[in-house]
Enzyme design. Sequence first.
Site, PDB file in Angstrom:
ATOM      1  N   THR A 233       0.812  -1.222   0.000  1.00 31.48           N
ATOM      2  CA  THR A 233       0.000   0.000   0.000  1.00 31.48           C
ATOM      3  C   THR A 233       0.845   1.271   0.000  1.00 31.48           C
ATOM      4  O   THR A 233       0.309   2.370  -0.084  1.00 31.48           O
ATOM      5  CB  THR A 233      -0.910   0.059   1.252  1.00 31.48           C
ATOM      6  OG1 THR A 233      -0.062  -0.008   2.399  1.00 31.48           O
ATOM      7  CG2 THR A 233      -1.902  -1.093   1.272  1.00 31.48           C
ATOM      8  N   LYS A 234       2.166   1.129   0.104  1.00 29.88           N
ATOM      9  CA  LYS A 234       3.020   2.303   0.222  1.00 29.88           C
ATOM     10  C   LYS A 234       3.371   2.854  -1.164  1.00 29.88           C
ATOM     11  O   LYS A 234       3.143   2.189  -2.182  1.00 29.88           O
ATOM     12  CB  LYS A 234       4.281   1.947   1.020  1.00 29.88           C
ATOM     13  CG  LYS A 234       3.983   1.381   2.414  1.00 29.88           C
ATOM     14  CD  LYS A 234       3.398   2.411   3.364  1.00 29.88           C
ATOM     15  CE  LYS A 234       2.661   1.910   4.581  1.00 29.88           C
ATOM     16  NZ  LYS A 234       3.286   1.043   5.520  1.00 29.88           N
TER      17      LYS A 234
END
Length: 398
Positions: free
Chosen positions: A196-197
């Site tokens: 998700t980064k």
Amino acid sequence: MSGASERPWRERYLVFGAPSLGAGERAEVLACIDSGWLGAGPRVAELERRLAAYLDAPAVVAVNSCTAALHLSLKVLDLPPGSEILTTAMTFCATANAIVHAGHEPVFVDCDRGTGNLDLDDVRRKLTPRTRAILPVHFAGRPCDMDGLLAVAGQHGLFVVEDAAHALEATTTRLGQPGRHCGTLGDLGCFSFYVTKSLTTVEGGLIVARDPTLARRLKSLALHGMSADAWQRFSDEGYVHYEVEEPGFKYNLTDLAASIGLHQLASLEERWRRRQVIWRFYEAELADLPLRLPPPPAPGTRHALHLYTCQVDDTRTRLTRDEILRRLHALRIGAGVHYRPVHQHAWYRRTFGARTGTLPNAEWIGARTFSLPLSAGMTDTDASDVVRALRQIFDDPT
Ligand SMILES: *Cc1c(COP(=O)(O)O)cnc(C)c1O
């Protein structure tokens, strides 16, 4: 992107935090497989070189998660067991878990209601003779006040380990000098390359060390505490014996993962610019709703634009955060919660007896906050659907 329209409601679920991977990453992965070298090797070394250049960091060590990065960082400081580490409750549990795993005690400090970043006055209040380090989080990608934090740390002889999991693209001003990357200003800085980064290797992380001696020891600790890494041992130089210098961990990144990261790094700024377009759209289109939107970045800083967090303004709506989450979900919009404060989670409540009311700002945010999708892969239609959904929810609050 436009607001309301006569389009039928969306079919596809808008996944929160979806990564943007494409043909480039696919080609890099296949090239890595074809090279026959999948474990830690030349691609990890290349990713380290390029990240060190991007961050202007003296020394970096790639690892397999930010959690591992935080754990190793706290280990390598050799603090007395049971040291108190000041950290924020407005973070992912990994920040505090790493302190516990390193044999220390997390002491939670309150945050600012607007920014979600550490409150320096509360840092000063929570210092004790057992305090050895401060572990700030650049919340949502917004730089902490590093001048202020490093001044307190300097006065009291404390180490600073930055959790920069949200902040790869973030920069701040240090002693009047702008453009300094978050994660490079403390003694150690930790980044995450989780899916998700803003840069992903699926799972992965990075430690930045100001002191190259610490970086060498971190590198060894990330691979069993061995004196030479596997790449050196098995390369065409022939077999080289190794010594175990100290019992280390299995925290190394792999070339297969690094191959994805290499491509992701090349398009990092492009994705940041796309998120900026979506961010500004939200800022303009949501201004009149009963929500508190993220405050503008402080002068001289660059926000990494990792999370778009909104707080429900309960003086202007009867809808609760959880009801809004439920209705967004029903409209096929995925949202996140960043965060319910760590001290209110079961183990932390049980172990430290942290009562509600001890960190009023973190608890205030924790009860009201939700995060809107902000992925570079979102289309204009995706972004207007988020706005449309929120308008529909607040227009019909029953
Ligand atoms: C994602 C995250 C971590 C953990 O990162 P991993 O790479 O998943 O271990 C730590 N701290 C914060 C603030 C995060 O958001």
